[in-house]
Scaffold this active site. Structure first.
Site, mmCIF file in Angstrom:
data_model
loop_
_atom_site.group_PDB
_atom_site.id
_atom_site.type_symbol
_atom_site.label_atom_id
_atom_site.label_comp_id
_atom_site.label_asym_id
_atom_site.label_seq_id
_atom_site.Cartn_x
_atom_site.Cartn_y
_atom_site.Cartn_z
ATOM 1 N N LYS A 1 96.951 -82.092 81.789
ATOM 2 C CA LYS A 1 97.222 -81.820 80.368
ATOM 3 C C LYS A 1 96.047 -81.064 79.779
ATOM 4 O O LYS A 1 94.954 -81.606 79.619
ATOM 5 C CB LYS A 1 97.420 -83.121 79.583
ATOM 6 C CG LYS A 1 97.935 -82.815 78.165
ATOM 7 C CD LYS A 1 97.784 -83.951 77.194
ATOM 8 C CE LYS A 1 96.555 -83.884 76.343
ATOM 9 N NZ LYS A 1 96.432 -82.690 75.466
ATOM 10 N N GLY B 1 86.028 -84.726 77.991
ATOM 11 C CA GLY B 1 86.234 -84.610 76.548
ATOM 12 C C GLY B 1 85.236 -85.471 75.806
ATOM 13 O O GLY B 1 84.134 -85.720 76.301
ATOM 14 N N SER B 2 85.647 -85.949 74.640
ATOM 15 C CA SER B 2 84.707 -86.675 73.783
ATOM 16 C C SER B 2 84.443 -88.077 74.320
ATOM 17 O O SER B 2 85.290 -88.679 75.003
ATOM 18 C CB SER B 2 85.266 -86.764 72.371
ATOM 19 O OG SER B 2 86.474 -87.489 72.389
ATOM 20 N N THR B 3 83.277 -88.607 73.975
ATOM 21 C CA THR B 3 82.927 -89.970 74.389
ATOM 22 C C THR B 3 83.899 -90.970 73.776
ATOM 23 O O THR B 3 84.283 -91.952 74.422
ATOM 24 C CB THR B 3 81.474 -90.261 73.980
ATOM 25 O OG1 THR B 3 80.632 -89.375 74.737
ATOM 26 C CG2 THR B 3 81.070 -91.688 74.282
ATOM 27 N N ALA B 4 84.337 -90.729 72.531
ATOM 28 C CA ALA B 4 85.242 -91.676 71.869
ATOM 29 C C ALA B 4 86.539 -91.821 72.667
ATOM 30 O O ALA B 4 86.984 -92.952 72.943
ATOM 31 C CB ALA B 4 85.539 -91.186 70.452
ATOM 32 N N GLY C 1 86.974 -90.951 75.826
ATOM 33 C CA GLY C 1 86.602 -91.474 77.139
ATOM 34 C C GLY C 1 86.547 -93.000 77.130
ATOM 35 O O GLY C 1 87.019 -93.669 78.056
ATOM 36 N N GLU D 1 83.909 -87.407 82.227
ATOM 37 C CA GLU D 1 82.815 -86.472 81.938
ATOM 38 C C GLU D 1 82.838 -86.260 80.429
ATOM 39 O O GLU D 1 83.735 -85.607 79.912
ATOM 40 C CB GLU D 1 83.043 -85.172 82.724
ATOM 41 C CG GLU D 1 81.784 -84.380 82.913
ATOM 42 C CD GLU D 1 81.625 -83.359 81.817
ATOM 43 O OE1 GLU D 1 80.958 -83.711 80.819
ATOM 44 O OE2 GLU D 1 82.140 -82.249 81.945
ATOM 45 N N CYS E 1 79.255 -79.339 76.786
ATOM 46 C CA CYS E 1 78.835 -80.747 76.821
ATOM 47 C C CYS E 1 77.373 -80.862 77.262
ATOM 48 O O CYS E 1 76.672 -81.773 76.841
ATOM 49 C CB CYS E 1 79.742 -81.550 77.723
ATOM 50 S SG CYS E 1 80.019 -80.775 79.314
ATOM 51 N N GLU F 1 76.263 -85.331 68.949
ATOM 52 C CA GLU F 1 76.694 -84.088 69.590
ATOM 53 C C GLU F 1 77.340 -83.201 68.519
ATOM 54 O O GLU F 1 78.338 -83.584 67.908
ATOM 55 C CB GLU F 1 77.718 -84.407 70.684
ATOM 56 C CG GLU F 1 78.122 -83.195 71.479
ATOM 57 C CD GLU F 1 79.088 -83.511 72.617
ATOM 58 O OE1 GLU F 1 80.078 -84.221 72.387
ATOM 59 O OE2 GLU F 1 78.839 -83.030 73.734
HETATM 60 P P1 NDP Z 1 88.972 -84.940 72.654
HETATM 61 O O1 NDP Z 1 88.213 -85.858 73.523
HETATM 62 O O2 NDP Z 1 89.843 -85.536 71.601
HETATM 63 O O3 NDP Z 1 89.928 -83.985 73.533
HETATM 64 C C1 NDP Z 1 89.767 -83.743 74.907
HETATM 65 C C2 NDP Z 1 91.119 -83.859 75.616
HETATM 66 O O4 NDP Z 1 91.608 -85.202 75.499
HETATM 67 C C3 NDP Z 1 92.214 -82.988 75.003
HETATM 68 O O5 NDP Z 1 93.111 -82.590 76.028
HETATM 69 C C4 NDP Z 1 92.905 -83.949 74.063
HETATM 70 O O6 NDP Z 1 94.215 -83.577 73.739
HETATM 71 C C5 NDP Z 1 92.904 -85.221 74.890
HETATM 72 N N1 NDP Z 1 93.022 -86.439 74.126
HETATM 73 C C6 NDP Z 1 92.805 -86.636 72.805
HETATM 74 N N2 NDP Z 1 93.027 -87.936 72.475
HETATM 75 C C7 NDP Z 1 93.391 -88.560 73.625
HETATM 76 C C8 NDP Z 1 93.763 -89.897 73.924
HETATM 77 N N3 NDP Z 1 93.777 -90.847 73.003
HETATM 78 N N4 NDP Z 1 94.082 -90.201 75.202
HETATM 79 C C9 NDP Z 1 94.068 -89.256 76.171
HETATM 80 N N5 NDP Z 1 93.737 -87.974 75.925
HETATM 81 C C10 NDP Z 1 93.395 -87.616 74.673
HETATM 82 O O7 NDP Z 1 87.967 -83.932 72.000
HETATM 83 P P2 NDP Z 1 88.178 -83.113 70.625
HETATM 84 O O8 NDP Z 1 88.957 -81.954 70.959
HETATM 85 O O9 NDP Z 1 88.731 -83.966 69.548
HETATM 86 O O10 NDP Z 1 86.678 -82.807 70.215
HETATM 87 C C11 NDP Z 1 85.928 -83.773 69.483
HETATM 88 C C12 NDP Z 1 84.505 -83.769 69.907
HETATM 89 O O11 NDP Z 1 84.421 -84.157 71.264
HETATM 90 C C13 NDP Z 1 83.840 -82.408 69.860
HETATM 91 O O12 NDP Z 1 83.362 -82.128 68.599
HETATM 92 C C14 NDP Z 1 82.751 -82.570 70.878
HETATM 93 O O13 NDP Z 1 81.646 -83.186 70.291
HETATM 94 C C15 NDP Z 1 83.363 -83.503 71.894
HETATM 95 N N6 NDP Z 1 83.897 -82.792 73.059
HETATM 96 C C16 NDP Z 1 83.218 -82.885 74.218
HETATM 97 C C17 NDP Z 1 83.663 -82.199 75.319
HETATM 98 C C18 NDP Z 1 82.942 -82.252 76.602
HETATM 99 O O14 NDP Z 1 83.104 -81.360 77.440
HETATM 100 N N7 NDP Z 1 82.152 -83.265 76.860
HETATM 101 C C19 NDP Z 1 84.851 -81.334 75.283
HETATM 102 C C20 NDP Z 1 85.541 -81.359 74.016
HETATM 103 C C21 NDP Z 1 85.047 -82.053 72.960
HETATM 104 P P3 NDP Z 1 94.493 -82.745 72.387
HETATM 105 O O15 NDP Z 1 93.780 -81.462 72.523
HETATM 106 O O16 NDP Z 1 95.963 -82.612 72.404
HETATM 107 O O17 NDP Z 1 93.978 -83.593 71.254
#
Ligand code: NDP
Length: 505
Positions: A205, A257-260, A262, A279, A313, A410
């Site tokens: 996804k 993606g985000s720590t929250a 994760g 990650e 990241c 971050e």
């Molecule tokens: P998210 O962690 O929300 O998104 C990353 C991926 O996870 C996207 O595909 C997203 O889908 C999906 N996702 C969102 N919510 C859920 C869930 N509850 N369960 C499973 N998958 C989910 O990051 P954001 O895009 O909201 O960015 C927010 C912050 O996170 C940024 O400002 C940055 O600080 C950090 N970030 C860190 C990254 C890294 O590489 N470490 C990458 C991206 C963001 P969808 O796009 O449909 O919401």
């Protein structure tokens, strides 16, 4: 407190032989052509090598963050679609992919790698249009590295027994992979290449703002003639990501993606028996000692935080400068910031493109305002921003203290927080004073000091006299709130295998 005031103007360095404030470079526009790419008006879900609408049929619109214009509609998957995609992957694992000898899987991976190279220009343009990153980065970094990951893991596919001797390596089954928007095609490659090499099938996804190169990749999957169901791609919001990773027929989860989010995934999967790689975020320290080659360090600092608009990241977002070189370094850094070109991601001379979304831009602005409110001193070069799209000037904060939000959180934008130190031990203590532990950098002439710093810093990757260098052979991953597990290298391969067997099975 306002961010719209005219920023401090940058004096031209005297070495250019120019009067103070005179702009040394005027570049003519050099836009990359877009007439060779084709973006469909609508993309369905890619399941079993077929594109089909979601059930019930529902779509959402994907935009170009540099223009705010719509690019395409993509399917909004339902839970039933998740079930279909996982079912297709499971069937493909059972009936074809897990039965293929490694050398046959390798042929498919090599084929994908070569097609990615052949279609590199197309991928780079679509990536820049959809994500906002400069074309010179998508063309020279993202797409070549994505192809390199497929080449690298193709090489392992028939050598699993040698990679993990006496462990009887076996594929896990269906891998659920959720990726972010900052490196869409590269994160796809980091996830899909090792999974397929190890004999798994996948459901991926992409982030909702950046699904287009993933759907372009689906076309590559068909071109490479992969058996149906080996690679499935679905789009939808976070809850669809959660439905995917918690699906009972999924054996392996990989999330970036985000720590929250994760943490939510880790909680949801606790006790499930699924193998998980997370990650997550970072707040990397980039440490410059007084014996470092300053001009080289300036390039590393700029690459560390302004590469990909700072939406990285492992970005070097906290700069620690030894007090004795603080002033010359800041002067050089401010001058260098003034030479960065912000604007159209498709222009070959652009250094800083568009922020990926209005929401992310608002987050960057909010954190920058907190930095000003908490007393740090802001510097932004005097550059024009396009009137449409999500753009932000490269930003530098001095007078930052450890407790400021801009030193702790971050930001994920082109914003650098500068702090100082006197001794190596102070630098280590400050660098490690973060909930994250993904990456770090150290700049010094002394090899012994590099070794001391590298061993003492709690970070998964530490670069010495460089920054943001990636290679498929090198493992990448974090400590603490930056996640667990490694991607890349032989470690990233092991994450997709059951290694519990062998002599003891
Ligand atoms: P998210 O962690 O929300 O998104 C990353 C991926 O996870 C996207 O595909 C997203 O889908 C999906 N996702 C969102 N919510 C859920 C869930 N509850 N369960 C499973 N998958 C989910 O990051 P954001 O895009 O909201 O960015 C927010 C912050 O996170 C940024 O400002 C940055 O600080 C950090 N970030 C860190 C990254 C890294 O590489 N470490 C990458 C991206 C963001 P969808 O796009 O449909 O919401």
């Amino acid at each position: 407190m306002t961010l719209t005031k005219k920023p401090e103007s940058r004096p031209a360095p005297s070495s250019w032989g120019l009067a103070s404030g005179e702009n040394p470079w005027q570049y003519a526009p050099a836009p990359e052509a877009t007439d060779h790419i084709r973006i469909e008006p609508e993309y369905g879900l890619f399941i079993g090598n077929q594109f089909a609408p979601s059930k019930p049929r529902k779509t959402f619109t994907v935009i170009n963050p540099a223009t705010e214009e719509p690019l395409a509609k993509v399917a909004h998957a339902s839970r039933a679609d998740v079930h279909r995609a996982v079912g297709a992957a499971r069937e493909a694992h059972r009936s074809s992919w897990s039965k293929l000898p490694g050398r046959e899987r390798a042929k498919y991976l090599y084929r994908i790698a070569r097609i990615l190279q052949e279609r590199g220009r197309e991928f780079a343009v679509v990536e820049s249009m959809n994500s906002g990153k400069p074309i010179k980065e998508s063309r020279d970094v993202d797409v070549p590295l994505a192809a390199a990951h497929f080449f690298y893991y193709a090489g392992w596919a028939d050598k699993l027994e040698y990679a993990f001797p006496n462990r009887d390596p076996r594929s896990l089954g269906v891998a659920a992979q959720v990726i972010p928007w900052n490196f869409p095609i590269l994160m796809l490659a980091w996830k899909i290449a090792p999974a397929l090499a190890a004999g798994n099938t996948v459901v991926l996804k992409p982030a909702s703002t950046t699904p287009l190169t993933a759907y372009l990749f689906a076309d590559v999957v068909r071109q490479a003639d992969l058996p149906p169901g080996v690679v499935n791609i679905i789009t939808g919001p976070g809850e669809i990501g959660m439905a995917l990773v918690t699906h009972p027929d999924v054996s392996k989860v990989a999330f970036t993606g985000s720590t929250a989010v994760g943490k939510m995934i880790a909680r949801a999967l606790a006790g499930s028996g699924k193998k998980v790689t997370l990650e997550l975020g970072g707040k990397a320290a980039n440490i410059v000692f007084d014996d470092a080659p300053l001009d080289q360090a300036i390039e590393g600092i700029v690459n560390g935080i302004y590469f990909n608009q700072g939406e990285v990241c492992c970005a070097g977002s906290r700069l620690f400068v030894q007090e004795s070189v603080y002033e010359p370094l800041i002067d050089k850094l401010k001058a260098r910031l003034g030479t960065l070109r912000v604007g159209d991601p498709l222009d070959k001379n652009t250094d800083i493109g568009a922020i990926n979304s209005a929401g992310q831009l608002a987050k960057v602005q909010e954190l920058v305002e907190s930095g000003i409110a908490e007393g740090a001193e802001i510097f932004q070069p005097d550059c024009e921003l396009p009137t449409r799209g999500f753009f932000f000037r490269p930003t530098l904060f001095t007078g930052v203290s450890q407790s400021h939000r801009i030193a702790q959180e971050e930001i994920f934008g082109p914003v650098l927080s500068v702090l100082t130190f006197r001794t190596p031990d102070e630098a280590i203590e400050k660098a490690n004073n973060t909930p994250y532990g993904l990456s770090a950098g150290v700049w010094t002439e002394k090899g012994s000091r590099i070794f001391k710093m590298v061993s003492a810093m709690r970070a998964g990757v530490v670069w010495a006299n460089t920054f943001n260098r990636f290679d498929p052979t090198s493992p990448f991953g974090g400590y603490k709130e930056s996640g667990y597990g490694r991607e890349g290298g032989i470690h990233g391969l092991g994450a997709y295998l059951d290694l519990s067997g062998g002599n003891g099975r």
